[in-house]
Write a protein that holds these residues in place. Structure first.
Motif, PDB file in Angstrom:
ATOM      1  N   SER A   1       0.886  -1.158   0.000  1.00 39.71           N
ATOM      2  CA  SER A   1       0.000   0.000   0.000  1.00 39.71           C
ATOM      3  C   SER A   1       0.924   1.208   0.000  1.00 39.71           C
ATOM      4  O   SER A   1       2.118   1.097   0.338  1.00 39.71           O
ATOM      5  N   VAL A   2       0.400   2.347  -0.366  1.00 41.39           N
ATOM      6  CA  VAL A   2       1.232   3.557  -0.352  1.00 41.39           C
ATOM      7  C   VAL A   2       1.739   3.799   1.066  1.00 41.39           C
ATOM      8  O   VAL A   2       2.922   4.081   1.272  1.00 41.39           O
ATOM      9  N   ALA A   3       0.875   3.676   2.051  1.00 41.82           N
ATOM     10  CA  ALA A   3       1.286   3.912   3.440  1.00 41.82           C
ATOM     11  C   ALA A   3       2.391   2.953   3.866  1.00 41.82           C
ATOM     12  O   ALA A   3       3.373   3.375   4.498  1.00 41.82           O
ATOM     13  N   ASN A   4       2.266   1.671   3.531  1.00 42.27           N
ATOM     14  CA  ASN A   4       3.304   0.705   3.898  1.00 42.27           C
ATOM     15  C   ASN A   4       4.606   0.984   3.157  1.00 42.27           C
ATOM     16  O   ASN A   4       5.689   0.821   3.718  1.00 42.27           O
ATOM     17  N   ALA A   5       4.521   1.398   1.909  1.00 39.48           N
ATOM     18  CA  ALA A   5       5.731   1.701   1.146  1.00 39.48           C
ATOM     19  C   ALA A   5       6.434   2.933   1.710  1.00 39.48           C
ATOM     20  O   ALA A   5       7.660   2.963   1.810  1.00 39.48           O
ATOM     21  N   VAL A   6       5.680   3.950   2.089  1.00 37.65           N
ATOM     22  CA  VAL A   6       6.274   5.151   2.693  1.00 37.65           C
ATOM     23  C   VAL A   6       6.966   4.773   4.002  1.00 37.65           C
ATOM     24  O   VAL A   6       8.103   5.194   4.256  1.00 37.65           O
ATOM     25  N   LYS A   7       6.310   3.956   4.828  1.00 43.76           N
ATOM     26  CA  LYS A   7       6.936   3.511   6.080  1.00 43.76           C
ATOM     27  C   LYS A   7       8.229   2.757   5.809  1.00 43.76           C
ATOM     28  O   LYS A   7       9.225   2.933   6.514  1.00 43.76           O
ATOM     29  N   TYR A   8       8.212   1.917   4.783  1.00 46.11           N
ATOM     30  CA  TYR A   8       9.410   1.161   4.421  1.00 46.11           C
ATOM     31  C   TYR A   8      10.558   2.114   4.073  1.00 46.11           C
ATOM     32  O   TYR A   8      11.673   1.971   4.567  1.00 46.11           O
ATOM     33  N   VAL A   9      10.283   3.097   3.230  1.00 47.62           N
ATOM     34  CA  VAL A   9      11.332   4.039   2.827  1.00 47.62           C
ATOM     35  C   VAL A   9      11.801   4.863   4.023  1.00 47.62           C
ATOM     36  O   VAL A   9      12.996   5.122   4.171  1.00 47.62           O
ATOM     37  N   GLN A  10      10.889   5.247   4.900  1.00 53.80           N
ATOM     38  CA  GLN A  10      11.266   6.020   6.087  1.00 53.80           C
ATOM     39  C   GLN A  10      12.273   5.276   6.950  1.00 53.80           C
ATOM     40  O   GLN A  10      13.101   5.902   7.595  1.00 53.80           O
ATOM     41  N   HIS A  11      12.202   3.957   6.951  1.00 51.39           N
ATOM     42  CA  HIS A  11      13.074   3.171   7.825  1.00 51.39           C
ATOM     43  C   HIS A  11      14.350   2.675   7.146  1.00 51.39           C
ATOM     44  O   HIS A  11      15.131   1.954   7.766  1.00 51.39           O
TER      45      HIS A  11
ATOM     46  N   ASN B   1      21.834   6.034   3.359  1.00 49.82           N
ATOM     47  CA  ASN B   1      22.344   5.794   2.012  1.00 49.82           C
ATOM     48  C   ASN B   1      21.246   5.232   1.105  1.00 49.82           C
ATOM     49  O   ASN B   1      21.060   5.696  -0.025  1.00 49.82           O
ATOM     50  N   ALA B   2      20.512   4.246   1.596  1.00 46.08           N
ATOM     51  CA  ALA B   2      19.433   3.654   0.809  1.00 46.08           C
ATOM     52  C   ALA B   2      18.314   4.666   0.583  1.00 46.08           C
ATOM     53  O   ALA B   2      17.725   4.730  -0.500  1.00 46.08           O
ATOM     54  N   LYS B   3      18.019   5.494   1.591  1.00 45.27           N
ATOM     55  CA  LYS B   3      16.990   6.514   1.444  1.00 45.27           C
ATOM     56  C   LYS B   3      17.408   7.539   0.389  1.00 45.27           C
ATOM     57  O   LYS B   3      16.594   7.973  -0.423  1.00 45.27           O
TER      58      LYS B   3
END
Length: 67
Positions: free
Chosen positions: A17-27, A31-33
């Motif tokens: 979901s967009v929300a889950n993907a945003v949480k994934y990127v936040q964490h 360097n990966a971010k």
């Protein structure tokens, strides 16, 4: 659009979901971010997805001079 299937659940254990993907990127580590930000900002302007829109609105996801 591609015919590729999502591997988000396999990688995260969460449904995409967009929300889950945003949480994934936040964490992601810094360097990966940074790589994720570069990928999103370098995509052509006509490529508009709900995830891209959500990420570009995040204050921790700034556009840099190099992107």
């Amino acid at each position: 659009m591609t015919a590729l299937t999502s591997n988000f659940f396999d990688k995260t254990g969460q449904p995409f979901s967009v929300a889950n993907a945003v949480k994934y990127v936040q964490h992601l580590d810094s360097n990966a971010k940074a790589k994720a930000a570069e990928y999103v900002w370098r995509a052509p302007g006509f490529v508009r997805t709900p995830l891209r829109t959500a990420l570009q609105q995040e204050p921790w996801f700034p556009k840099t001079e190099s992107a």
